[in-house]
Design an enzyme around this catalytic site. Structure first.
Site, short mmCIF file in Angstrom:
data_model
loop_
_atom_site.label_atom_id
_atom_site.label_comp_id
_atom_site.label_asym_id
_atom_site.label_seq_id
_atom_site.Cartn_x
_atom_site.Cartn_y
_atom_site.Cartn_z
N LYS A 134 0.87 -1.19 0.00
CA LYS A 134 0.00 0.00 0.00
C LYS A 134 0.90 1.22 0.00
O LYS A 134 2.04 1.16 0.45
CB LYS A 134 -0.87 0.01 1.26
CG LYS A 134 -2.10 0.86 1.16
CD LYS A 134 -3.14 0.16 0.31
CE LYS A 134 -4.52 0.70 0.46
NZ LYS A 134 -5.50 -0.31 0.04
N1 GLU Z 1 -7.16 -0.22 -3.26
C1 GLU Z 1 -7.91 -1.41 -3.48
C2 GLU Z 1 -7.96 -2.28 -2.24
O1 GLU Z 1 -7.80 -1.78 -1.15
C3 GLU Z 1 -7.43 -2.18 -4.73
C4 GLU Z 1 -5.99 -2.55 -4.73
C5 GLU Z 1 -5.52 -3.11 -6.06
O2 GLU Z 1 -6.30 -3.21 -6.98
O3 GLU Z 1 -4.34 -3.47 -6.13
O4 GLU Z 1 -8.25 -3.44 -2.28
#
Ligand code: GLU
Length: 462
Positions: A134
């Site tokens: 993240k």
């Molecule tokens: N931000 C989204 C999540 O928290 C998607 C992450 C992604 O597609 O890599 O799952």
């Protein structure tokens, strides 16, 4: 169930957190409000249940890499501002690091670490060949011009350029970012790395615009996944899927898509709140009109007047009325969907909410204390790592399409997404039955057992 040693109970040490010996071993601060401590506590509790070896517990209790960067950006008025960016790579035992980039004024390292850990668990639960990561930038994207936002995205990409990659760490949209931001990141990455073809470099991010390799169905995927999960889980929770009344906290990408898709299935979205206001409509909102309004005005505030004045919506004149926050929580509904930010449902809200099921569209919206209250009140919580996994699942589909230079139809994406969500939901239900635990813990158990199997086979280097 495992009979391994029971960690010191929360009441004797840090109220609200089940204090595991691993916390002492790794020197965690005794802070029950800290999202990272809360997330690791949740993980360690389930790790205990599935008898995960100590070596895997300590690996998962900290991310592999944490990057913090600072970079200057020229603002429209000519002065420069220094921005802070993060990328946390939690684990890559299952595949490349994967997870979104958040642009938000209140982003902190511990939040990013928590969200990265949740990604590791989420991808494992869905059995995607991906790890967890993240990142983000501390900024308010609403207060930036498009040019400033673009310069922030590009300069941030440059700052983390050597730490991301199409087969190493693949960012995606999250709160405050979207397909356009992904396009700027992909373009910057391609322009700055000289040994890659355009298509290969574009794989460095998912959630891109369709024009540059994005997947059909990705934009709505998280909301779609929430609904797919709900449809699969409700019968197991002894609830019919008919005449549902729904309340949604947060009308961004996840909340608005979940609301729109549920409305198409015959549900009524009767209460909505976001950062600008709180609205109630006993007849159910016209979710499409509400979304259009939000895109234009930046929030739901004022929709009640606007919808009354316009006849374009499906329910002209039914824009609803402004209500208090307390009314928002206490108004009885069948389904409550927290789809805003983490830690929005604390003990106070958990006591107030009048619903039959909570399904988490956001990551980490319900605190552990609040979770306990909802459990005591007999309200099941369908957890984030299952319910909102649709986004990363279609991200994986996008990545596969880019790798094979092939574009799937939206029908095929939707069908595959449904297949993955149904399997993840069934895995969670099986774990609930096997270990006799609530849904969140069950989902963690299934995900951790899989990671445990992978580490058992791979071993730990050297
Ligand atoms: N931000 C989204 C999540 O928290 C998607 C992450 C992604 O597609 O890599 O799952």
């Amino acid at each position: 169930m495992s009979t391994a040693t029971t960690p010191e109970s929360s009441s004797s040490r840090v109220p609200g957190v089940r204090w595991d010996p691993v916390f002492d071993e790794l020197g965690f601060p005794e802070d029950p409000e800290n999202l990272y401590t809360q997330t690791v506590a949740t993980m360690l509790e389930s790790a205990e249940t599935v008898a995960l070896p100590h070596r895997v517990k300590i690996i998962l209790a900290q991310p592999k890499n944490e990057f913090m960067v600072h970079f200057p950006v020229r603002m429209d008025d000519g002065h420069h501002r220094l921005f802070k960016g993060y990328r946390v790579q939690h684990n890559n035992a299952l595949g490349p690091y994967k997870g979104g980039l958040r642009f938000h004024p209140n982003i902190h390292l511990d939040d990013v670490k928590s969200l990265a850990l949740m990604m590791t668990i989420k991808t494992s639960l869905v059995r995607l060949p991906l790890g967890g990561g993240k990142g983000g930038v501390k900024c308010d994207p609403r207060a930036l011009s498009e040019g400033e936002l673009q310069r922030v995205a590009r300069r941030f990409t440059t700052a983390i350029l050597n730490d991301i990659g199409p087969d190493y760490d693949i960012p995606a949209p999250d709160v405050g970012t979207n397909a356009q931001v992904m396009a700027w990141i992909a373009d910057t990455y391609q322009m700055s790395t000289n040994n890659r073809t355009s298509t290969e470099a574009m794989r460095v991010v998912t959630g891109k615009p369709v024009e540059i390799g994005g997947s059909l169905g990705r934009n709505k995927a998280t909301g779609q996944g929430v609904v797919d999960t709900l449809v699969e889980m409700l019968p197991a929770l002894d609830m019919p899927m008919t005449d549902l009344r729904v309340s949604v906290q947060g009308w961004g990408n996840v909340g608005s898509w979940a609301g729109r898709i549920l409305e198409k299935k015959g549900a009524k979205v009767v209460s909505v709140m976001d950062h600008t206001g709180v609205l109630h409509n006993d007849h159910g909102f016209d979710c499409e009109a509400l979304t259009e309004y939000c895109m234009e005005h930046g929030g739901i505030a004022g929709f009640e007047k606007h919808a009354s004045a316009s006849a374009s919506g499906k329910n002209p004149g039914l824009g609803g009325e402004v209500v208090s926050l307390e009314e928002f929580y206490t108004n009885p509904v069948d389904i409550f969907i927290p789809a805003a930010l983490e830690q929005m449902v604390k003990t106070r809200e958990a006591e107030m909410i009048q619903c039959k099921v909570v399904i988490e569209g956001a990551n980490g919206p319900v605190t552990p204390d609040a979770d306990e209250i909802l459990e005591r009140r007999g309200i099941p919580v369908i957890p984030d790592i299952l319910a909102n996994a649709g986004g990363v699942t279609v991200s994986h589909f996008e990545w596969v399409q880019n790798k094979t230079n092939h574009m799937w139809t939206e029908e095929f994406v939707d069908a595959e997404l449904n297949r993955y969500m149904v399997m993840a939901a069934r895995r969670t239900l099986l774990a609930r039955q096997k270990f006799g635990v609530p849904l969140r813990k069950a989902a963690y158990c299934s995900a951790l057992a899989h990671i445990g199997d992978v580490y058992r086979v791979r071993g730990i280097f050297p």
